[in-house]
Design a protein around this motif. Structure first.
Motif, short mmCIF file in Angstrom:
data_model
loop_
_atom_site.label_atom_id
_atom_site.label_comp_id
_atom_site.label_asym_id
_atom_site.label_seq_id
_atom_site.Cartn_x
_atom_site.Cartn_y
_atom_site.Cartn_z
N MET A 250 56.71 37.83 -68.64
CA MET A 250 56.42 38.34 -69.99
C MET A 250 55.98 39.79 -69.88
N ARG A 251 56.53 40.60 -70.79
CA ARG A 251 56.33 42.04 -70.74
C ARG A 251 55.00 42.44 -71.40
N ILE A 252 53.89 41.95 -70.81
CA ILE A 252 52.56 42.29 -71.32
C ILE A 252 52.30 43.79 -71.20
N THR A 253 53.04 44.45 -70.29
CA THR A 253 52.87 45.89 -70.11
C THR A 253 53.20 46.67 -71.38
N ALA A 254 54.02 46.09 -72.25
CA ALA A 254 54.33 46.76 -73.52
C ALA A 254 53.07 46.97 -74.34
N TYR A 255 52.09 46.10 -74.13
CA TYR A 255 50.85 46.15 -74.93
C TYR A 255 49.69 46.82 -74.19
N ALA A 256 49.99 47.44 -73.04
CA ALA A 256 48.92 47.97 -72.20
C ALA A 256 47.98 48.91 -72.96
N GLN A 257 48.54 49.88 -73.66
CA GLN A 257 47.69 50.85 -74.36
C GLN A 257 46.93 50.19 -75.51
N ARG A 258 47.57 49.29 -76.22
CA ARG A 258 46.90 48.60 -77.33
C ARG A 258 45.80 47.66 -76.81
N LEU A 259 46.05 47.03 -75.67
CA LEU A 259 45.02 46.19 -75.08
C LEU A 259 43.81 47.03 -74.66
N LEU A 260 44.09 48.23 -74.20
CA LEU A 260 43.02 49.15 -73.80
C LEU A 260 42.25 49.65 -75.01
N ASP A 261 42.96 50.11 -76.03
CA ASP A 261 42.32 50.66 -77.23
C ASP A 261 41.52 49.58 -77.97
N GLY A 262 42.05 48.36 -77.99
CA GLY A 262 41.40 47.29 -78.73
C GLY A 262 40.02 46.94 -78.21
N GLN A 276 38.53 44.60 -67.71
CA GLN A 276 39.85 44.69 -68.32
C GLN A 276 40.40 46.12 -68.24
N ARG A 277 39.53 47.10 -68.46
CA ARG A 277 39.99 48.50 -68.36
C ARG A 277 40.53 48.78 -66.95
N TYR A 278 39.79 48.30 -65.97
CA TYR A 278 40.24 48.52 -64.59
C TYR A 278 41.55 47.80 -64.33
N TRP A 279 41.67 46.57 -64.80
CA TRP A 279 42.88 45.77 -64.57
C TRP A 279 44.08 46.41 -65.26
N ILE A 280 43.88 46.92 -66.48
CA ILE A 280 44.95 47.61 -67.19
C ILE A 280 45.28 48.92 -66.48
N GLY A 281 44.23 49.63 -66.07
CA GLY A 281 44.38 50.78 -65.17
C GLY A 281 45.25 51.91 -65.68
N ARG A 282 44.88 52.49 -66.80
CA ARG A 282 45.65 53.63 -67.32
C ARG A 282 45.37 54.88 -66.50
N SER A 283 46.41 55.57 -66.11
CA SER A 283 46.25 56.83 -65.41
C SER A 283 47.34 57.80 -65.84
N GLU A 284 46.97 59.06 -65.98
CA GLU A 284 47.91 60.11 -66.36
C GLU A 284 48.27 60.93 -65.13
N GLY A 285 49.53 61.20 -64.98
CA GLY A 285 49.96 61.98 -63.82
C GLY A 285 51.41 62.37 -63.94
N LEU A 470 61.86 67.93 -60.31
CA LEU A 470 61.43 67.06 -59.22
C LEU A 470 60.77 65.79 -59.74
N GLY A 471 60.46 65.76 -61.02
CA GLY A 471 59.78 64.62 -61.62
C GLY A 471 59.37 64.98 -63.03
N LYS A 472 58.57 64.13 -63.66
CA LYS A 472 58.13 64.42 -65.02
C LYS A 472 56.77 63.79 -65.29
N LYS A 473 56.07 64.40 -66.22
CA LYS A 473 54.75 63.91 -66.61
C LYS A 473 54.89 62.50 -67.18
N LYS A 474 53.95 61.62 -66.82
CA LYS A 474 54.03 60.26 -67.33
C LYS A 474 52.66 59.60 -67.28
N ILE A 475 52.55 58.55 -68.07
CA ILE A 475 51.35 57.70 -68.06
C ILE A 475 51.71 56.42 -67.33
N ASN A 476 50.85 56.02 -66.45
CA ASN A 476 51.11 54.82 -65.68
C ASN A 476 49.99 53.81 -65.90
#
Length: 1020
Positions: A250-262, A276-285, A470-476
């Motif tokens: 199940m693509r729970i990753t689709a809800y990662a940001q909403r799960l974090l914000d909620g 939960q924040r750690y498990w979701i683990g949002r990082s910008e890079g 060589l790459g692009k900015k993304k949120i992981n």
């Protein structure tokens, strides 16, 4: 009248069940309140005293809210699918359904005896087809949905198909598999049915794809991360390996940001939200590609892609590390490194991701023999494999910057790799000891980044990486898609069938897909899941309508069903909604009812579910909200994690006799017989004596040796052996049943029955007072430790109300605490004191004699107006109890009830105006005794709905205050004065007292310091 809790509790439990006292209304003019417990898995062991802790707390709140005028929904059910029942079925051949139903019956019996105010008409069981029909229905809804990033919500797959038909996927902004190929509308229309299915599978929120899973060969199934501990299965301790398998996910990753914000909207504990924040683990890079040198087309790609949050450190990269599961490991390993890499990968796969993350002390890795090219300097960089890199996070590869990342630092130091420094720290730092990982300092040795501070360098590095393509900015996110399939029997069948290898969902009208019967609960000989054993279990399409109008046209088509089942978390991800409408056969819950009950107002359960159940239930809630099935997008407003009640193990201490044999002596029949004799007649030494011996107390040592030899001599003489002077060489602590102990004093007669009389011939070396004192230790309740205490035992000895009060009295709800029955008699005594308040003789000097009288006439209550002291005691208690319940501080309530009853007892108070409000306040905590007394007071209705009293501040104002009188700061005496006196009046009263003049000794005070209602200090 005597307080007979056994009869009282049974009577009121029957009354509540017969009258459905706690039935919730589906509509009411009252405000609603929904209080929910995490429902239990019904194990064969039943409940021990730790399990009801949260249930008692939630029940107190539910009962309190009824008193406060709320329409309360307080349901209970069972998470009744699960691995333990299946394992038992494998061992015994008994169907898991039978085991589960027996366990549920045991749980229900135990819960009824504790007096919970559950609305049992709403009971749900996840293994009931009427329930899992809707779990399957929700699965199908998720399967038939995709996540539109533009609208930021899930939508029906039909809207995606419509877009494909019109424009292909060029404009689709979706959460989907990586590297989905572009296609036009014409391409789509030309696709075969299989190609269309495969394309949609890359977008579906429930999809069939390859995923790394925790595979347990011994159990023949995939395990969730929380079912694996230290590389073995939590159930049975079997080895677990990481394996790439085709699985439903199940693509729970689709809800990662909403799960974090909620999380910011929820009144949950901060520690749980942080988990939960750690498990979701949002990082910008940024992503960044390293070219493989030399490139081999057989590898399938010319570069290794990494994700990094620290592109500013790009010039500090000295090696690249791949996860052991990375798809390029095999291709990049040179011939001379092949065996070392393969061996390392095999070992690493047996460690779960959670274990690898947690174990920061173990350093391991292996060189592949290959290199990549640094994207800016062109230098060759070695490629290593290390299990500190996870395949499930980022790209499964990291650019290692050992001078500025701690795990890279330890890895590089261990293997002798270089540590190029690229940041000048803001304070003194020794790079030979550890890495400088702070996002502070100036860039050095970094070409175009030199001189920039870290934040500016990150921004500049990303710009340059994107400019050079060589790459692009993304949120992981650390969060991974949830593997959904399980190769088990006892779970919900996944409602999918396969036609020409294409998966199709069942129609709503075909649900539930009922779990079939099988001959064994094991995988097949071919390794297929147990459901593959089911005979004649095939999908057959409904007969087609005949075009001639002559009825239905028969079809002989049949297709295989999916053979894996759903995980344990499926049924628990929506059960809070089913409680709102548990018997509806048309929908999972009527929309009017879900809009009425909305969210759970209070949810109580264990913190161990922080990154499992609580993430999944939030995910499914948000999904159902997206599709318009419910009006909420978070399941519970407030959540409390109750602590664990730990066991208090007890130990006896066996002295092992020292029977020595010279090296030349091969066999001595007499000594062999002695050994058998001492084994059959064990000797136990009391804990106090052992403690004294360990402190080298000569008196204790002499006493033990003397008593030990006495017992040995007696044994030898009784068995006609020559008396030999034996000693003991060690003392072995043995766990035994804590129910044989009272205040750490052993009940010898019960102990001798332990383990079917294994210790029936035991002898004891006692303390000087004649007691055998046991050792104790706080640890998890476990049958193997013999420290399990059941609520049945406590209820039988002391009553359910005592159990309820005592569990709350042990300490704050959120904290773990040891179970210790040493203080339970105090709680039991409190209830007896309460009871006696209602049976005081008219003279106030004892208990009324109820012999020969009807029970209702035995009670002795007056209608007299209460005194100020009685009102103060009552309202002080009302205020405190109200505050305690509102802030969920239940342990302090119990002590306040005790204080109140003690004070009323001292006042010989038996007035209705005082005792009735007291009963209402106590009712949530001790419902049986309060119902009984309420009834004896003449009330026909249950106390459950009596209005909760409000405190009156006027009664809490003191008429007087006792002032401590100090002389030069030293307190000498107390003087009671009217509380309304002014400073001048206080001084006048104090100075007029003879005792004060005595301490003054004729001197005139230099100063008199008066703080009203606090102190008087006379400075001489």
């Amino acid at each position: 009248m005597e307080y007979n809790f056994t009869d009282i509790e049974k009577r009121w439990q029957n009354f509540w069940a017969t009258n459905k006292t706690f039935k919730a209304e589906d509509s009411s003019i009252k405000p609603k309140y929904y209080v929910l417990d995490m429902f239990p898995y019904p194990s064969g062991a039943g409940l021990h005293v730790g399990h009801p802790l949260g249930y008692i707390a939630s029940d107190i709140v539910a009962r309190y809210k009824r008193h406060k005028g709320f329409n309360v929904l307080h349901p209970m059910g069972y998470d009744s699918f699960g691995l333990p029942a299946e394992q038992y079925a494998i061992q015994t051949g008994q169907h898991p359904k039978i085991t589960t139903e027996e366990n549920i019956a045991r749980y229900r019996q135990q819960m009824d005896k504790i007096g919970f105010s559950f609305d049992w008409d709403r009971e749900v069981r996840t293994s009931n087809p009427d329930y899992y029909k809707w779990t399957q229905w929700i699965f199908i809804q998720i399967f038939n949905s995709w996540y539109n990033k533009t609208t930021d919500k899930a939508e029906n797959i039909s809207s995606l198909i419509k877009e494909f038909e019109a424009n292909g996927n060029a404009n689709v902004n979706a959460v989907c598999d990586e590297n989905v190929k572009s296609f036009t509308a014409e391409n789509w229309k030309a696709f075969s049915e299989k190609e269309k299915s495969d394309t949609l599978m890359a977008y579906r929120l429930t999809y069939l794809g390859e995923a790394y899973v925790n595979w347990c060969p011994a159990l023949g199934t995939v395990l969730a991360n929380d079912e694996v501990k230290d590389g073995v299965s939590e159930r049975g301790g079997h080895p677990v390996e990481r394996k790439l398998m085709k699985q439903w996910s199940m693509r729970i990753t689709a809800y990662a940001q909403r799960l974090l914000d909620g999380l910011d909207t929820l009144d949950w504990t901060e520690s749980l939200k942080e988990s939960q924040r750690y498990w979701i683990g949002r990082s910008e890079g940024t992503s960044l590609r390293f070219k493989i040198q030399p490139f081999d087309s057989a590898q399938g790609t010319s570069f290794i892609e990494v994700f990094t949050t620290r592109p500013d450190t790009i010039f500090g990269v000295s090696f690249v590390t791949l996860a052991p599961e990375h798809e390029l490991v095999e291709a990049l390993t040179t011939a001379e490194n092949k065996k070392a890499v393969e061996d390392y990968v095999t070992v690493s796969k047996n460690r779960s991701e959670r274990e690898r993350q947690a174990d920061v002390t173990k350093i391991s890795g292996v060189f592949t023999g290959s290199y990549v090219e640094h994207p800016f300097t062109g230098k060759q960089i070695p490629i290593w494999v290390g299990d500190y890199v996870l395949a499930g996070y980022g790209t499964g590869a990291v650019m290692a910057v050992p001078a500025h990342d701690e795990r890279d630092f330890k890895f590089a130091n261990y293997f002798g790799l270089t540590l190029p420094q690229v940041i000048e720290p803001t304070k003194e730092h020794d790079f030979t000891k550890d890495a400088w990982g702070e996002k502070e300092g100036k860039l050095i040795n970094s070409d175009f980044l030199n001189g920039l501070d870290v934040k500016a360098a990150i921004k500049k590095a990303i710009e340059e990486i994107e400019n050079k393509k060589l790459g692009k900015k993304k949120i992981n996110f650390r969060l991974r898609d949830a593997v959904f399939g399980r190769q088990r029997y006892w779970g919900e069948p996944i409602p999918i069938y396969y036609k020409n290898d294409i998966p199709y969902a069942l129609q709503d009208s075909e649900l539930p897909l009922v779990l079939p019967e099988v001959d064994k609960y094991l995988p097949t000989e071919d390794g297929e899941p147990p459901l593959a054993r089911a005979k004649d279990w095939k999908y057959r399409p409904k007969p087609l309508s005949s075009s001639g109008g002559g009825g239905a046209k028969a079809t002989e088509e049949e297709y295989p069903y999916e053979h894996s089942t759903m995980p344990g978390w499926a049924g628990s991800s929506w059960y809070f909604l089913r409680y709102m409408d548990p018997h509806n056969g048309s929908v999972f819950a009527d929309k009017k009812l879900t809009e009425y009950w909305k969210q759970v107002d209070l949810y109580i359960g264990g913190s161990e579910h922080a990154t499992g159940h609580l993430l999944y239930v939030r995910f499914w809630t948000k999904f159902l909200n997206d599709l318009g099935h419910i009006a909420i997008d978070e399941p519970a407003k407030k959540l409390i994690n109750q602590g664990m009640i730990q066991g208090r193990s007890n130990f006896v201490y066996r002295a092992e006799p020292l029977i020595t044999r010279p090296p030349s002596e091969q066999h001595n029949p007499e000594k062999d017989e002695h050994e058998k004799l001492f084994k059959a007649n064990p000797i136990f030494i009391s804990k106090g004596l052992i403690d004294a011996k360990n402190k080298k107390d000569e008196k204790a040592i002499s006493y033990i040796n003397e008593k030990y030899q006495e017992i040995i001599e007696k044994l030898l003489k009784q068995n006609n052996y020559e008396v030999v002077n034996y000693t003991y060489n060690q003392i072995t602590p043995l766990n035994f049943d804590v129910n044989f102990v009272n205040n750490d004093i052993l009940d010898e007669s019960e102990f001798k029955k332990f383990k079917n009389g294994e210790y029936k011939n035991a002898s004891f070396i006692y303390e000087e007072n004649g007691d055998y004192i046991c050792g104790n230790e706080v640890e998890k309740m476990s049958k193997s430790k013999y420290n399990v205490v059941t609520p049945d035992d406590i209820g039988e000895k002391f009553g359910a109300d005592t159990l309820r009060l005592y569990e709350m009295f042990l300490g704050p709800l959120e904290q773990s605490k040891p179970w210790n029955t040493n203080g339970i008699t105090g709680v039991s005594g409190f209830l007896k004191k309460l009871w006696r308040l209602f049976f005081l003789s008219p003279a106030g000097g004892g208990v009324a004699n109820a012999t020969g009288e009807d029970a209702s006439t035995a009670i002795n209550i007056t209608e007299d107006a209460p005194t100020k002291a009685e009102l103060k005691t009552l309202h002080k208690m009302i205020k405190k109890i109200t505050e305690d319940i509102e802030r969920f501080s239940f342990n302090t309530s119990v002590s306040n009830f005790m204080i109140c009853v003690n004070e009323l007892g001292d006042l010989k108070c038996n007035k209705r105006a005082i005792l009735e409000p007291l009963l209402i306040c106590l009712s949530p905590y001790a419902p049986h005794i309060t119902e009984e007394l309420w009834s004896l007071l003449g009330h026909k209705e249950s106390i459950a709905f009596a209005n909760f009293p409000a405190h009156n501040e006027e009664y809490l104002v003191d008429d007087s205050f006792t002032y401590p009188i100090s002389f030069n700061g030293k307190m000498r005496l107390n003087i009671e004065l009217a509380a309304t006196l002014t400073v001048q009046e206080i001084e006048k009263e104090v100075m007029s007292r003879e005792d004060v003049q005595k301490y003054l000794e004729g001197k005139t005070p230099k100063k008199i310091i008066i703080v009203p209602k606090k102190i008087v200090n006379i400075v001489i």
